[in-house]
Every structure is written in C-alpha cells, then in structure tokens.
Design an enzyme around this catalytic site. Sequence first.
Site, PDB file in Angstrom:
ATOM      1  N   HIS A   1      -3.753   2.394  -5.193  1.00  0.00           N
ATOM      2  CA  HIS A   1      -3.322   1.405  -4.262  1.00  0.00           C
ATOM      3  C   HIS A   1      -3.813  -0.149  -4.445  1.00  0.00           C
ATOM      4  CE1 HIS A   1      -3.479   5.285  -1.971  1.00  0.00           C
ATOM      5  NE2 HIS A   1      -2.006   4.888  -1.504  1.00  0.00           N
TER       6      HIS A   1
ATOM      7  N   GLU B   1      -2.431  -3.853  -1.031  1.00  0.00           N
ATOM      8  CA  GLU B   1      -1.632  -3.469  -0.043  1.00  0.00           C
ATOM      9  C   GLU B   1      -1.115  -4.287   1.503  1.00  0.00           C
ATOM     10  OE1 GLU B   1      -0.480   0.596   2.545  1.00  0.00           O
ATOM     11  OE2 GLU B   1      -2.251   0.518   1.275  1.00  0.00           O
TER      12      GLU B   1
ATOM     13  N   ASP C   1       5.989   6.826   0.375  1.00  0.00           N
ATOM     14  CA  ASP C   1       4.574   7.120   0.957  1.00  0.00           C
ATOM     15  C   ASP C   1       4.439   8.169   1.722  1.00  0.00           C
ATOM     16  OD1 ASP C   1       1.662   6.508   1.222  1.00  0.00           O
ATOM     17  OD2 ASP C   1       2.246   4.241   1.719  1.00  0.00           O
TER      18      ASP C   1
END
Length: 407
Positions: free
Chosen positions: A209, A212, A312
């Site tokens: 990630h 974000e 996701d």
Amino acid sequence: MYLIGADSLLLCDENFTILQRGGIYFDENEILEVDFYENLQNKPTKYQKFYDDCVITPALSNLHLHLEFSQNNGILEFGSFGKWLDSVIKNRDSLMNDLLKDSMQQEIQTLLKSGVGFVGAISSYGYDLETLANSHLRTLYFNEVIGSKPEVLDTLYQNLLVRLEESQKIASPKFFPALAIHSPYSVHPMLLKQVLSLARTQDLPLSVHFLESREEKEWLQSQKGYFQGFFKKFFNTQIQPFYTIGSFLESFKDLKPYFVHCLEAGDRELAIIAKMQGKVISCVKSNRLLNNKLLDLNRCKAHKIYPIFATDGKSSNDSLSLLEELRTALYAYANEDLESLAKTLLLGVTYYAHKDNPLGIKAGSLQNGFFPDFAIFKLHTKHQIALNLLLYAKEAEALYISGKQVV
C-alpha cells in the site's frame, strides 16, 4: 480437448481485438487455438458449446483484496482515512470470529459470479489460506507483514516465515505464494529490509500500500497530522516517520512491485514507479470511501503506467463484485470518454493485470499457451461491446477455470 464459442470474443490484447463468432480450442492446461468458431468445429473434442447472444473474455482478475475482512458490514467507519483506521484498530478482533470462514466462502462465490478467476489476496494472518487453496480461484497469495515496534520485529518476521512456508507447501499453477509490505507508516526499516531480501532471494512477487491517503503523505513529508497521535493513542509510543517518500520508494528498486492506491503520488513518484517497472492497482470504491479521491488516469498515462483495477476488501467496500467496481469507475471518471474508459477498465482486470508479471503467469488474454480461464457474459448487442458489458452484465453467464466450468 474442448471448444467453446460466442457471438463475440474480447481477446483483451494491446489493441482490444474483438473476434466475431469466435471460438477457443483448449484443454485443462492451456488455450490451444483461437479462431473463428466454424474453423475449429472439426477439431477432435470431448465437448463443444456455442454461447448465443454472449461475449467471452478472459476470466477477470481482482488483484487486490483482503478476504480476511469479509465480515465487515457497517462495523467500520468511512468518510476519512483516519476515521476508518481508528475503527479498524478498535474492531479488528471482532471481525475475526468463528463465522469468518463462512463469510469468506460467501465472498468467493461473489467473486466467481462476477467472472473473476484470479485474485491477489493480501493475507495478514493466514486465516484465508485454506479457504482460498480449496477454492476454484487462481490465487496470488501475498503474505503480509506489518509492525513498527523494535522489540517485536523478530517475532513478526518469524511469524511471516511460518506463514510463507505454509503457503509454499501448496504452491501450484493455481496458487502462487508472494509477499506484501503493509505500508511506509506501519513497517519498521529493519523488518522492511528483511522482507525485501526475502523477496529478492526467492523471486517472490511483492505488493505494498503506497500513498493511499493525505494523512500518510503528510506524515512522511512533515512528520505531522493524524499519525502523530495515532501511535500514541493505540500503541502508547511516540515515533517519527521511518522514511521519506523518496527513501521508501528507493527500497523497491529492481523488484517490480504492485503499488496499491497511489492516490497522493505525483509525477515524481509515478516516474520512479514506471522506471522500476512497478504496477499500480486502483480500488475506486475503496478510495472514495476512505479518501474521497480517485487515481489520476491521465497522469498515469503520461508515465506509461496502465492501472490495474481491483475491489480492495470488504473492510473498505460494500461488495467484492468486480463488475460492480468497474461500473462504479465508469461513472466516477466523469470527464473521460465513455468507450475509451470502458476499454481501459476491462484491460485493467485482464491484459494489464498480468502483462510483464514477475512470475511469467500467462493469464488475462485469449492467446495460445495462456491459461484456459474464461468468463462468458450475456450481451445482446455487437456495438460498444466494452461499454455495454460494463453497463448491463451484473454477473457471469458462465465461468471456466483450468478448462472446467465452475459457474
């Protein structure tokens, strides 16, 4: 040998080729030939089927999801990244109860019904290993590491090694062990160094990630904002950022990782990602719920980055239907040309999801030698096929994985 065909085949290649009344000749291991259906009908087969008023695509790929959070149904809070992360910390134990396996099975059915044959599963605990291994899905299984306290780093790394070894025991052409770094705000440099070394020595795909949220960017750039209080509130510790944005990115050179989200990435960061041949995964609904922002497609295009699209997990989405995700993106990017965007979205869950992948996996396109994984969608028109597929296909008419019909 088997033969299926339909009114239209979306080959999902660089040129978005469409073959009218096309057919696919295949066995359990690979596609043997793609041609007009009538040219293949005299081939020796055990089974032939032509799908009228349908389009065939490669099985779709949802390369970023957290199946372990399948029980969220209004428990976590949306609206900002900080509000959401606070609720994750407070509720994560309650989301991992005895009903988790049933919830994961239900979400796998949602995935299959939406034409998904390949997933990238981020596994924080290993609770999803058995469920995914026993499913029809092909799985890129990212064993994730997270941890910022120096005193527990060795324990966390040993736990990762155990989980990785368990996933490697069941490695197959349908199950691919991999590694994941949670994020630059949550992984200590010593732990990062160990995991990246592991990825390099064992040639393991890597996911992370990255940028974000505004909260993450502010923390890395100015050491202020939400995360300044986060670690004190939940972990009773006061720490400084482990990295700058640039130093964190530099750690991944030569690894070609999957960078997930990248909402706050500018031209400098995208140029570095492009240079290292990294991939960018976008999760439109999740990004709206947590950061009220979308990945800049034009900026990606300028750097010759072709985004992959994914759902996701249920931790930041109300559904794992990839068709619903793509339909949402079709409306969300209101300034993009509709037909061009529809093609970009479909290629982002087929061709570009696997192009130049680190394991050489042959998926995401209807080509000789590729996996015999296909999704069939009912479609009564032969014009604007990509756009109409996204608008009207609510689930797959049929799904083949390893040459066998599973839906």
